[in-house]
Design an enzyme around this catalytic site. Structure first.
Site, PDB file in Angstrom:
ATOM      1  N   SER A 175      -3.730  17.899 -27.634  1.00 47.64           N
ATOM      2  CA  SER A 175      -2.878  18.333 -26.521  1.00 47.64           C
ATOM      3  C   SER A 175      -2.539  19.801 -26.665  1.00 47.64           C
ATOM      4  O   SER A 175      -2.485  20.335 -27.789  1.00 47.64           O
ATOM      5  CB  SER A 175      -1.582  17.505 -26.497  1.00 47.64           C
ATOM      6  N   TYR A 206       5.679  14.866 -31.219  1.00 46.84           N
ATOM      7  CA  TYR A 206       4.425  14.673 -30.483  1.00 46.84           C
ATOM      8  C   TYR A 206       3.481  15.859 -30.730  1.00 46.84           C
ATOM      9  O   TYR A 206       2.295  15.660 -31.029  1.00 46.84           O
ATOM     10  CB  TYR A 206       4.709  14.532 -28.996  1.00 46.84           C
TER      11      TYR A 206
END
Length: 356
Positions: A175, A206
């Site tokens: 990501s 995350y």
């Protein structure tokens, strides 16, 4: 990176025939594996272009069955109700024992594996949990579980390359949020509680897991290139950011921002973000395109669609990549034993898959 800046370096229509190939894709438990998810779209494209077999590794079989019904309705896909071209394997990526059991099942079910797509992952979460082996759960699911799964399947990938004329591919979902993690303290991965404010910590954890995915990609690619056997050099490993795709996982923002702002955020990115087809396209490119072999693409990070991009400075820290690799190896050894990376066929047959 938003839909306004989507590069068009590859189209799903450019996917070459995949006849005779066997693939494995990990699918997210928290995201319904249906038409609007990246998991489903990647699998649909593999089926469309003639993949011989796809193993879908996930926690929830009901969601898999929903997906299978959707694939059967798709144009250009011929898939009978009991078609063995797709097969579900239950696995909790946060649990090292479950990952070992899934890898054993794959090895017992096939003698060939050409493509591994590490696509599953936990989303940003305000809740702090640890895995059965006491690793922070988002990192355990997104990074550690995939690392161990790929290493357990490496012998199968090598054997496939050795006995066929094709190469193998490992594709790892990361990501753009990996850039939010500027320091990776391995000691923090096993903290019993969350010491930071929920919003900051959830986003940071995350991002940390996605940084770990890129570090794993680069270190695995380096090790394969430096291995003495030719088959290792024919395994291409790369990472990708699928884009900003509004899925069920985006509901997690409600816990941080409230339902109103969370809803507005989803509406905005449903317009300016990537589609599920765009999100799947880079994964399919790295898994199937002839360019990967022709251009010797290894250990790189890509953004939508099929555009190489330099990851953050820390994501290119090869000393840190080795440290993380060794940390995960030690954690796996604690649970699986010292020979976990080199389990023989006899070992697998003697031990039934662990409960998952």
């Amino acid at each position: 990176m938003t839909g306004f800046f989507t590069y068009r370096n590859f189209s799903l229509h450019d996917t070459p025939p995949l006849d005779g190939r066997v693939a494995l894709i990990t699918a997210s438990a928290g995201n319904r594996i249906v038409a609007h998810s990246r998991d489903s779209e990647i699998t649909a494209q593999l089926l469309r272009y003639g993949i011989e077999k796809v193993f879908v590794v996930a926690r929830n079989k009901n969601k898999y069955m929903d997906s299978k019904e959707e694939w059967r309705r798709r144009a250009h896909i011929t898939l009978g109700k009991n078609d063995s071209r797709v097969e579900f394997i239950k696995c909790d990526l946060t649990d090292i024992l479950s990952v070992q059991g899934a890898a054993r099942q794959v090895k017992l079910k096939t003698e060939r594996l050409h493509i591994v797509i590490c696509n599953a992952g936990q989303a940003v979460s305000s809740q702090y949990h640890r895995s059965p082996q006491n690793v922070e759960s988002v990192f355990a699911a997104n990074c550690l579980g995939h690392h161990i799964l790929v290493i357990l399947l490496l012998s199968l990938l090598r054997e496939t390359v050795r006995t066929t004329s094709s190469e193998a591919r490992v594709v790892v979902a990361s990501s753009s949020m990996h850039q939010l993690c500027r320091k990776l303290d391995l000691d923090l991965l096993t903290l019993p509680t969350n010491p930071k404010p929920a919003l900051y910590d959830g986003i940071w954890r995350y991002g940390r897991s996605k940084l770990g995915d890129i570090l794993f990609t680069k270190e695995l690619s380096r090790r394969l290139l430096q291995a003495g056997d030719t088959s290792s050099k024919r395994i291409y490993v790369n990472a990708f950011f699928p884009g900003n795709i509004v899925t069920e996982q985006w509901n997690a923002w409600n816990a941080f921002l409230g339902k109103l702002i969370g809803s507005m955020l989803r509406k905005v990115f449903s317009v300016i973000g990537q589609s599920v087809q765009d999100g799947a396209a880079t994964a399919v490119y790295l898994a199937a395109s002839k360019e990967v072999k022709e251009r010797d693409i290894r250990g790189q990070y890509f953004v939508p669609i099929a555009k190489p991009k330099t990851a953050s400075a820390i994501a290119n820290d090869m000393e840190l990549a080795r440290d993380l690799w060794n940390w995960i190896d030690a954690k796996a050894t604690e649970t699986l034993g010292s020979n976990w990376q080199h389990e023989t066929d006899e070992d697998r047959l003697d031990k039934s898959p662990r409960a998952m």
